[in-house]
Design a protein around this motif. Structure first.
Motif, PDB file in Angstrom:
ATOM      1  N   THR A   1       0.906  -1.152  -0.137  1.00 12.21           N
ATOM      2  CA  THR A   1       0.159   0.081  -0.214  1.00 12.21           C
ATOM      3  C   THR A   1       0.875   1.323   0.182  1.00 12.21           C
ATOM      4  N   ALA A   2       0.028   2.392  -0.128  1.00 13.89           N
ATOM      5  CA  ALA A   2       0.938   3.758  -0.440  1.00 13.89           C
ATOM      6  C   ALA A   2       1.415   3.986   0.975  1.00 13.89           C
ATOM      7  N   THR A   3       0.667   3.637   1.993  1.00  9.80           N
ATOM      8  CA  THR A   3       1.047   3.875   3.328  1.00  9.80           C
ATOM      9  C   THR A   3       2.211   3.095   4.064  1.00  9.80           C
ATOM     10  N   THR A   4       2.177   1.810   3.325  1.00  4.53           N
ATOM     11  CA  THR A   4       3.273   1.066   3.720  1.00  4.53           C
ATOM     12  C   THR A   4       4.710   1.463   3.232  1.00  4.53           C
ATOM     13  N   ALA A   5       4.594   1.914   1.848  1.00  4.85           N
ATOM     14  CA  ALA A   5       5.721   2.514   1.083  1.00  4.85           C
ATOM     15  C   ALA A   5       6.344   3.712   1.789  1.00  4.85           C
ATOM     16  N   GLU A   6       5.514   4.583   2.029  1.00  2.17           N
ATOM     17  CA  GLU A   6       5.921   5.679   2.691  1.00  2.17           C
ATOM     18  C   GLU A   6       6.405   5.659   3.986  1.00  2.17           C
ATOM     19  N   ARG A   7       5.845   4.686   4.705  1.00  2.50           N
ATOM     20  CA  ARG A   7       6.417   4.641   6.230  1.00  2.50           C
ATOM     21  C   ARG A   7       7.844   3.970   6.139  1.00  2.50           C
ATOM     22  N   ALA A   8       8.139   2.900   4.952  1.00  4.16           N
ATOM     23  CA  ALA A   8       9.395   2.405   4.753  1.00  4.16           C
ATOM     24  C   ALA A   8      10.339   3.366   4.438  1.00  4.16           C
ATOM     25  N   ARG A   9      10.056   4.500   3.412  1.00  7.03           N
ATOM     26  CA  ARG A   9      10.905   5.338   2.918  1.00  7.03           C
ATOM     27  C   ARG A   9      11.156   6.198   4.127  1.00  7.03           C
ATOM     28  N   THR A  10      10.395   6.645   4.898  1.00  2.78           N
ATOM     29  CA  THR A  10      10.756   7.577   6.359  1.00  2.78           C
ATOM     30  C   THR A  10      11.740   6.874   6.934  1.00  2.78           C
ATOM     31  N   ARG A  11      11.420   5.595   7.421  1.00  6.61           N
ATOM     32  CA  ARG A  11      12.386   4.925   8.291  1.00  6.61           C
ATOM     33  C   ARG A  11      13.633   4.781   7.455  1.00  6.61           C
ATOM     34  N   LEU A  12      13.627   4.314   6.282  1.00  6.42           N
ATOM     35  CA  LEU A  12      15.122   4.360   5.644  1.00  6.42           C
ATOM     36  C   LEU A  12      15.731   5.758   5.568  1.00  6.42           C
ATOM     37  N   GLU A  13      14.995   6.775   5.484  1.00  5.63           N
ATOM     38  CA  GLU A  13      15.762   7.860   5.414  1.00  5.63           C
ATOM     39  C   GLU A  13      16.252   8.386   6.798  1.00  5.63           C
ATOM     40  N   ALA A  14      15.647   7.899   7.942  1.00  4.78           N
ATOM     41  CA  ALA A  14      16.091   8.348   9.328  1.00  4.78           C
ATOM     42  C   ALA A  14      17.367   7.385   9.566  1.00  4.78           C
ATOM     43  N   LEU A  15      17.340   6.027   8.958  1.00  2.13           N
ATOM     44  CA  LEU A  15      18.496   5.138   9.025  1.00  2.13           C
ATOM     45  C   LEU A  15      19.686   5.680   8.311  1.00  2.13           C
ATOM     46  N   ALA A  16      19.387   6.400   7.157  1.00  6.57           N
ATOM     47  CA  ALA A  16      20.559   6.585   6.445  1.00  6.57           C
ATOM     48  C   ALA A  16      21.324   7.808   6.876  1.00  6.57           C
ATOM     49  N   SER A  17      20.559   8.675   7.867  1.00  7.14           N
ATOM     50  CA  SER A  17      21.003   9.811   8.523  1.00  7.14           C
ATOM     51  C   SER A  17      21.698   9.418   9.826  1.00  7.14           C
ATOM     52  N   ALA A  18      21.642   8.408  10.170  1.00  7.46           N
ATOM     53  CA  ALA A  18      22.019   8.107  11.435  1.00  7.46           C
ATOM     54  C   ALA A  18      23.582   7.687  11.783  1.00  7.46           C
ATOM     55  N   GLY A  19      24.327   8.009  10.831  1.00  7.88           N
ATOM     56  CA  GLY A  19      25.908   7.591  10.861  1.00  7.88           C
ATOM     57  C   GLY A  19      26.412   6.476  11.411  1.00  7.88           C
ATOM     58  N   LEU A  20      25.451   5.259  10.975  1.00  7.45           N
ATOM     59  CA  LEU A  20      26.030   3.730  11.137  1.00  7.45           C
ATOM     60  C   LEU A  20      26.960   3.466  10.207  1.00  7.45           C
ATOM     61  N   ASP A  21      27.928   2.597  10.798  1.00  4.40           N
ATOM     62  CA  ASP A  21      28.641   1.816   9.937  1.00  4.40           C
ATOM     63  C   ASP A  21      27.981   0.892   9.050  1.00  4.40           C
ATOM     64  N   THR A  22      28.548   0.641   7.699  1.00  3.26           N
ATOM     65  CA  THR A  22      27.867  -0.183   6.781  1.00  3.26           C
ATOM     66  C   THR A  22      27.526  -1.546   7.209  1.00  3.26           C
ATOM     67  N   PRO A  23      27.938  -2.325   7.965  1.00  8.21           N
ATOM     68  CA  PRO A  23      27.081  -3.639   8.584  1.00  8.21           C
ATOM     69  C   PRO A  23      25.894  -3.313   8.986  1.00  8.21           C
ATOM     70  N   ALA A  24      26.045  -2.294  10.025  1.00  7.85           N
ATOM     71  CA  ALA A  24      24.694  -2.022  10.743  1.00  7.85           C
ATOM     72  C   ALA A  24      23.696  -1.181   9.943  1.00  7.85           C
ATOM     73  N   PHE A  25      23.940  -0.404   9.186  1.00  8.84           N
ATOM     74  CA  PHE A  25      23.121   0.109   8.145  1.00  8.84           C
ATOM     75  C   PHE A  25      22.256  -0.708   7.367  1.00  8.84           C
ATOM     76  N   ALA A  26      23.237  -1.572   6.596  1.00 10.36           N
ATOM     77  CA  ALA A  26      22.717  -2.579   5.941  1.00 10.36           C
ATOM     78  C   ALA A  26      21.690  -3.600   6.304  1.00 10.36           C
ATOM     79  N   THR A  27      22.075  -3.971   7.670  1.00 11.97           N
ATOM     80  CA  THR A  27      21.186  -5.103   8.328  1.00 11.97           C
ATOM     81  C   THR A  27      19.655  -4.238   8.635  1.00 11.97           C
ATOM     82  N   GLY A  28      19.997  -3.081   9.133  1.00 13.24           N
ATOM     83  CA  GLY A  28      18.924  -2.335   9.430  1.00 13.24           C
ATOM     84  C   GLY A  28      17.673  -1.905   8.242  1.00 13.24           C
ATOM     85  N   ALA A  29      18.481  -1.454   7.264  1.00 15.99           N
ATOM     86  CA  ALA A  29      17.833  -1.172   6.008  1.00 15.99           C
ATOM     87  C   ALA A  29      17.127  -2.283   5.027  1.00 15.99           C
TER      88      ALA A  29
END
Length: 383
Positions: free
Chosen positions: A2-30
């Motif tokens: 759904t559009a809501t599911t897609a937007e929620r995922a985009r919002t969470r990914l945007e926050a994760l991408a800005s969290a300053g994580l190392d590559t393994p931590a970012f990749a696992t969460g993403a």
């Protein structure tokens, strides 16, 4: 989806991408976030050197292991007549699927009928590039079992989040600067045969391989396996540039790896020579500066700061006011997480070079730091 599911995922990914994580931590969460919006059976998230788009590392999920890395690299860089990660960056939206590439018949691709289907029973693969600010920092490969196919809507969604993955992978390069230099010194040389086995190794090669993520008596890390595959592609005439890539090691050092095919007098040679050496500032600084997500003008200012220019000189050279230069520097300090030009210089070099100066390393005839050598101190003569 759904559009809501897609937007929620985009919002969470945007926050994760800005969290300053190392590559393994970012990749696992993403990967977990992406799976909640776009179901898949397995995934591989690959980092890449933006200058060459060669894969420099992978994070795998869903039963994929590193045991088949040599087959992955062979299919990606050596086998012809199938799309590659680099090809994906040229597709509309930076996305494609095996079904879309083959008119609904992925089995026509060598990687499917020789590898994916017999080993994993995959029925389709979705690939999407991970760009940021015009450069490619990695790729995503998602898989579905059996007869499952990725839809055009799912391709559009994957394309829309590709840049978020790009930002996260780019940021992972500059996460966690080191305080001391603990990695191996000096270059290392390996000779890899036609079967992908290391048949000769120079002094220091084992230490370099371990620092790049290999295990004792284990295979080479994927970054080097991919480099060897790219060298074989060069030898076959399907690439016109010898492969090289920049890699960050476990100890926090930056190295440059080169691969060159060896040819016997009759042209039948299949061995590849791999050289791994510590990166010099001109090779790594542009990558590091780009990884902090600086604007083009901020990058211009940083380059001049690294060259030792003052505010007035930077303003004149870039046709800016001194106040504007200071504003750019404030923005740079905030993005890099420093408070002064001195800290900026150290941070850009990842403390890779500054510790050597602090340790009193001298410079060898090669122009690089000599292990354990005190610096050259000018002598004074009493008059």
């Amino acid at each position: 989806m759904t559009a809501t599911t897609a937007e929620r995922a985009r919002t969470r990914l945007e926050a994760l991408a800005s969290a300053g994580l190392d590559t393994p931590a970012f990749a696992t969460g993403a990967i977990e976030i992406l799976r909640g919006a776009l179901p898949f059976s397995a995934a591989c998230l690959a980092t890449a050197d933006p200058a060459t788009e060669l894969v420099t590392g992978t994070v795998k999920w869903g039963g994929l292991t590193n045991n088949e890395d040599d087959i992955w690299a062979h299919q990606e860089y050596v086998v012809d007549n199938q799309y590659s990660f680099t090809d994906v960056t040229r597709r509309p939206g930076g996305v494609t699927t095996a079904a879309a590439e083959t008119g609904g018949e992925p089995s026509r691709l060598p990687r499917f009928h020789e590898f994916f289907t017999p080993c994993y029973d995959f029925g389709d693969e979705l690939r999407v590039s991970a760009p940021a600010d015009g450069a490619t920092w990695g790729f995503i490969a998602l898989f579905r079992d059996g007869s499952g196919r990725f839809t055009p809507a799912e391709m559009d969604f994957a394309s829309s989040v590709g840049p978020l993955f790009g930002r996260g992978l780019r940021g992972g390069l500059v996460a966690g600067a080191v305080d001391t230099v603990t990695g191996p010194d000096g270059p290392a040389v390996l000779v890899v045969d036609h079967a992908g086995e290391v048949v000769q190794a120079g002094a220091g090669a084992t230490a370099r391989l371990l620092d790049l993520g290999a295990t004792e008596n284990g295979p080479m890390p994927f970054s080097l396996v991919a480099l060897v595959g790219a060298a074989r592609r060069y030898a076959s005439g399907r690439s016109h540039q010898l492969p090289r890539t920049r890699l960050r090691t476990r100890s926090g050092q930056w190295v440059v790896a080169h691969a060159s095919p060896m040819a016997s007098r009759d042209g039948s040679g299949t061995d590849v020579v791999v050289t791994i050496e510590e990166a010099r500032p001109p090779e790594i600084v542009p990558l590091v500066v780009a990884a902090f997500g600086l604007t083009p003008r901020e990058q211009d200012v940083v380059r001049m700061v690294l060259q030792g220019h003052g505010t007035a000189e930077i303003a004149t050279a870039l046709h800016l006011s001194s106040y504007t230069v200071q504003d750019h520097l404030k923005a740079v300090f905030a993005k890099v997480g420093v408070r002064s030009r001195r800290e900026l210089t150290s941070r850009v070099f990842f403390d890779q070079y500054a510790p050597r100066l602090a340790e009193g390393r001298g410079v060898a005839p090669s122009g690089w730091f000599a292990p354990g050598t005190p610096p050259c101190v000018p002598t004074t003569t009493a008059v």
